[in-house]
Design a protein around this motif. Structure first.
Motif, PDB file in Angstrom:
ATOM      1  N   ILE A   1      40.497  37.397  39.571  1.00 14.08           N
ATOM      2  CA  ILE A   1      40.365  36.536  40.760  1.00 14.08           C
ATOM      3  C   ILE A   1      39.130  36.941  41.557  1.00 14.08           C
ATOM      4  N   ARG A   2      38.928  38.253  41.690  1.00 11.53           N
ATOM      5  CA  ARG A   2      37.741  38.735  42.419  1.00 11.53           C
ATOM      6  C   ARG A   2      36.452  38.251  41.742  1.00 11.53           C
ATOM      7  N   THR A   3      36.457  38.194  40.421  1.00  8.73           N
ATOM      8  CA  THR A   3      35.269  37.725  39.695  1.00  8.73           C
ATOM      9  C   THR A   3      35.066  36.227  39.873  1.00  8.73           C
ATOM     10  N   ILE A   4      36.172  35.507  40.016  1.00  7.22           N
ATOM     11  CA  ILE A   4      36.088  34.047  40.137  1.00  7.22           C
ATOM     12  C   ILE A   4      35.499  33.632  41.488  1.00  7.22           C
ATOM     13  N   VAL A   5      35.862  34.355  42.557  1.00  8.41           N
ATOM     14  CA  VAL A   5      35.477  33.946  43.918  1.00  8.41           C
ATOM     15  C   VAL A   5      33.971  33.712  44.091  1.00  8.41           C
ATOM     16  N   PRO A   6      33.102  34.691  43.760  1.00  8.71           N
ATOM     17  CA  PRO A   6      31.657  34.431  43.947  1.00  8.71           C
ATOM     18  C   PRO A   6      31.119  33.312  43.081  1.00  8.71           C
ATOM     19  N   LEU A   7      31.715  33.128  41.893  1.00 15.36           N
ATOM     20  CA  LEU A   7      31.221  32.061  41.024  1.00 15.36           C
ATOM     21  C   LEU A   7      31.538  30.686  41.601  1.00 15.36           C
TER      22      LEU A   7
ATOM     23  N   ALA B   1      43.479  46.289  42.871  1.00 17.41           N
ATOM     24  CA  ALA B   1      42.347  45.391  42.580  1.00 17.41           C
ATOM     25  C   ALA B   1      41.673  44.996  43.894  1.00 17.41           C
ATOM     26  N   ARG B   2      40.352  44.789  43.824  1.00 14.87           N
ATOM     27  CA  ARG B   2      39.577  44.605  45.060  1.00 14.87           C
ATOM     28  C   ARG B   2      39.644  43.163  45.581  1.00 14.87           C
ATOM     29  N   ILE B   3      40.835  42.738  45.932  1.00 13.90           N
ATOM     30  CA  ILE B   3      41.029  41.409  46.506  1.00 13.90           C
ATOM     31  C   ILE B   3      40.650  41.449  47.984  1.00 13.90           C
TER      32      ILE B   3
END
Length: 355
Positions: A59-65, A192-194
């Motif tokens: 989810i953290r990877t999805i946010v900036p994209l 995880a870094r949420i």
């Protein structure tokens, strides 16, 4: 039956078929390269869904994209090609870093002000591109690429001068009060870094949808994108709309930088290159058709593949170059449904004849 009607009923399945075709081609490449494609895909899925920590990091990877996709998409809708999202991310990081390290504020308020500072600096960086295009007629592609480099070295200059952590190649760490991590949710997903960027990204998608389709400003933006000359003769202030659109685009990019500093890394590393997220945002935007839902879905797909690809590397030893090819195959076929329809047209005809 007309060709345009082929697969009309099955249109929901076309993206699924496209992903399968992309995976099959990616498997062939891995097999030819001497790697086990089944193990690689199993490792990728395990990496994404294997634990609550991995799901949180996905989810953290999805946010900036998603945010980068929105940044590119809104400029596309106004007829502009914002290739400078990387520079806007850097300026967003810088704004958040300055507030996060140099200002004292109460918790929560500190993080909020730092986010706003990052968004504002990113917006200004984008508006500068819009101004040069609208008032001086300079291509936004050229200016935005140059501004990427200026942002990178300007940021490094300021960090080296005022905020460098002694003996390292990175800035000071932000104050704890400026952190935007969601501790309670982070604890639920094993650390995880949420962070609050997850919520803001959802709000940004809603804002994009409403602004573009339900407001006068969105109508004007789309009109300028379709035909700026007609929009001008209709009485619209085209230069103002272009600058405003690029400001909003820059805000989306600036938020990405602010999220990284305040919610993920807590500092800015001195690097000779940009993150490249802005260029990924171009793919996300195109894949999503520049629509709110499309950008959200393509951001999820791109983010999951990006994070899952680490599993392919560690679990099956697949090199990064082949992993990027596999991701490229999948995105290529999802973005080109016409090719998928062409490949499966003979099977479709046969099934119709048998029916």
């Amino acid at each position: 039956m007309k060709r345009s009607n082929i697969f009309k009923r099955e249109s929901l399945f076309v993206p699924i078929i496209a992903i399968i075709v992309g995976l099959v081609l990616g498997a062939l490449v891995m097999y030819v390269g001497g790697y086990d494609p089944i193990l690689a895909y199993h490792s990728m899925i395990t990496k994404i869904f294997g634990s609550t920590f991995d799901m949180g990091e996905t989810i953290r990877t999805i946010v900036p994209l998603v945010m980068c996709g929105l940044a590119v998409a809104i400029s596309f809708r106004a007829g502009l090609f914002n290739i400078g999202v990387d520079g806007q991310i850097i300026m967003g990081s810088l704004g958040a870093l300055i507030v996060g390290t140099q200002v004292n504020l109460p918790p929560f308020l500190h993080g909020l002000v730092a986010i706003l500072a990052g968004a504002f600096l990113g917006g200004l960086w984008g508006a500068l591109v819009g101004y040069l295009r609208a008032e001086k007629g300079i291509s936004e592609v050229v200016t935005s690429i140059m501004l990427n480099f200026i942002a990178l070295y300007f940021s490094q200059f300021l960090i080296n001068l005022f905020m460098l952590q002694e003996g390292t190649q990175r800035s000071e760490t932000i104050k704890d009060s400026a952190s935007i991590q969601m501790s309670w949710l982070s604890n639920l997903v094993d650390g995880a870094r949420i962070h609050w960027g997850f919520v803001i990204a959802i709000l940004a998608v809603i804002f994009y949808q409403v602004y573009l389709n339900k407001t006068k400003w969105g109508y004007e933006l789309r009109a300028v994108g379709l035909n700026p000359h007609a929009a001008h003769y209709a009485g619209m202030n085209v230069p103002h709309i272009l600058v405003k659109t690029m400001f909003i685009s820059g805000v989306f990019g600036g938020l990405v930088g602010a999220f990284d500093v305040l919610g993920v890394f807590k500092y800015v590393a001195i690097s000779s290159t940009t993150s490249g997220l802005g260029f990924d945002g171009i793919a996300v935007s195109l894949l999503g058709g520049n629509t709110a839902v499309g950008v959200l879905l393509s951001g999820i797909l791109f983010g999951a593949l990006t994070y899952g690809s680490q599993g392919m590397s560690f679990g099956a030893g697949v090199p990064a170059e082949i992993i990027r090819m596999v991701i490229g195959f999948i995105i290529f076929f999802v973005a080109a449904p016409g090719i998928v329809k062409l490949l499966f047209r003979p099977f479709h005809k046969k099934s119709k004849e048998e029916a």
